[in-house]
Design an enzyme around this catalytic site. Structure first.
Site, short mmCIF file in Angstrom:
data_model
loop_
_atom_site.label_atom_id
_atom_site.label_comp_id
_atom_site.label_asym_id
_atom_site.label_seq_id
_atom_site.Cartn_x
_atom_site.Cartn_y
_atom_site.Cartn_z
N TRP A 63 0.86 -1.20 0.00
CA TRP A 63 0.00 0.00 0.00
C TRP A 63 0.88 1.24 0.00
O TRP A 63 2.09 1.18 0.22
CB TRP A 63 -0.98 -0.03 1.18
N ASN A 64 0.23 2.39 -0.34
CA ASN A 64 0.96 3.65 -0.48
C ASN A 64 0.18 4.76 0.23
O ASN A 64 -1.04 4.66 0.40
CB ASN A 64 1.08 4.06 -1.95
N HIS A 75 -10.04 15.49 -13.27
CA HIS A 75 -10.78 15.84 -12.06
C HIS A 75 -12.08 16.56 -12.35
O HIS A 75 -12.31 17.04 -13.47
CB HIS A 75 -9.90 16.65 -11.09
N ASP A 77 -14.87 19.52 -11.30
CA ASP A 77 -15.02 20.84 -10.67
C ASP A 77 -16.45 20.99 -10.16
O ASP A 77 -17.40 20.89 -10.95
CB ASP A 77 -14.77 21.97 -11.70
N HIS A 81 -16.19 25.70 -6.45
CA HIS A 81 -14.82 25.99 -6.87
C HIS A 81 -14.67 27.45 -7.30
O HIS A 81 -13.58 28.04 -7.12
CB HIS A 81 -14.43 25.04 -8.01
O1 LIG Z 1 -10.39 24.21 -12.17
C1 LIG Z 1 -9.19 24.23 -12.40
O2 LIG Z 1 -8.42 23.30 -12.10
C2 LIG Z 1 -8.68 25.42 -13.06
O3 LIG Z 1 -8.65 25.40 -14.26
C3 LIG Z 1 -8.34 26.62 -12.23
C4 LIG Z 1 -8.13 26.49 -10.88
C5 LIG Z 1 -7.84 27.62 -10.12
C6 LIG Z 1 -7.77 28.88 -10.70
C7 LIG Z 1 -7.98 29.02 -12.05
C8 LIG Z 1 -8.26 27.89 -12.82
S1 LIG Z 1 -8.53 28.10 -14.52
MN LIG Z 2 -10.42 22.13 -11.74
#
Ligand SMILES: O=C(O)C(=O)c1ccccc1S
Ligand SMILES: [Mn+2]
Length: 261
Positions: A63-64, A75, A77, A81
């Site tokens: 494991w890690n 990922h 969003d 965010h």
């Molecule tokens: O959601 C992101 O990973 C992403 O593209 C981003 C993150 C933080 C600030 C600006 C941006 S543009």
């Molecule tokens: Mn993002």
């Protein structure tokens, strides 16, 4: 009734008449993360450290430990965010209704345009021409912008940083509100390191995909791959982020179900 449908679905899946396509990049310490201006905080890259591997540290197990940003690798969003999404209901990865993690997808092929112009911006006119060929974008669909950017294997080519910042394709400031208002889209997905173009800080508003999508309680997917294996319409996307308390996003495994070609 639904029991029969699910049994039919599994039969189709097992028969291969429904393909499962992995739209996820492999998380490695080398996979690039977004680079913001130096005065801002930065995303951690993926780090991994072995705890044991069937040895004196753990005789029968491997494991890690790992660490990364919520926005490392392929990922999701969440609306929280972005500042425009901060007061939206159910706007963090642990509160978004789970039904939102399964949705149809339209794939808009901008690969030729992005090859010729790293700063290519998707426009309303481009989407309308796409709809003339593939039909109207259904409500609550993901719009995935295929650029073949994931084929840029070298991190330097993938980030494509110049003196004035990154140069990579994305949506322009008109198409994002149009997709929301006129097509009620679920969210926007890209192959590049962000859902916005590399030079999106100069658009009005800056970072229009984040600004409008999250401001309207919609979602983002980025650092996707294999969009060239999906049909223009008809795929279904599974994109369940980690259930991080109050999380703004998370790395995840994105899978698509698509009819056998
Ligand atoms: O959601 C992101 O990973 C992403 O593209 C981003 C993150 C933080 C600030 C600006 C941006 S543009
Ligand atoms: Mn993002």
């Amino acid at each position: 009734m639904s029991q029969n449908i699910l049994a039919q679905f599994m039969a189709e899946l097992m028969s291969g008449r429904i393909r499962v396509v992995d739209l996820t990049e492999t998380l490695t310490p080398e996979f690039p993360t977004i680079v913001l201006p130096p005065e801002f905080g930065q995303a951690w890259p993926f780090r991994i450290e072995e705890i044991s591997r069937y040895d004196e540290r753990g005789p029968a197990w491997y494991w890690n430990n790992f660490s990364c940003s919520e926005h490392t690798g392929t990922h999701f969003d969440a609306p929280a965010h972005w500042v425009t999404g901060k007061d939206q209901p159910d706007n963090t990865v642990d509160t978004i209704p789970v039904e939102a993690f399964i949705a149809s997808a339209c794939v808009i092929d901008c690969s030729a345009e992005s090859r010729d112009n790293p700063d290519f911006l998707l426009t309303v006119d481009f989407v309308k021409k796409w709809e003339e060929r593939h039909g109207r974008i259904p409500a609550r669909s993901w719009v995935l912008m295929r650029t073949d950017w994931s084929k840029r294997a070298k991190p330097a080519d993938y980030l494509n940083l110049q003196e004035d910042g990154a140069h990579s394709p994305g949506p322009d400031a008109e198409v994002v509100p149009w997709l929301i208002k006129e097509r009620d889209v679920h969210g926007f997905g890209t192959e590049s390191v962000g859902t916005d173009a590399g030079q999106a800080q100069h658009l009005d508003p800056p970072y229009p995909c984040h600004y409008y999508m999250h401001g309207n309680n919609r979602y983002g997917l980025q650092c996707m791959t294999n969009l060239d294996q999906l049909p223009p319409t008809g795929a279904v996307i599974f994109s369940a982020p980690l259930k991080i308390r109050s999380g703004s996003g998370s790395p995840l495994r994105v899978l698509a179900l698509a009819p056998k070609a």
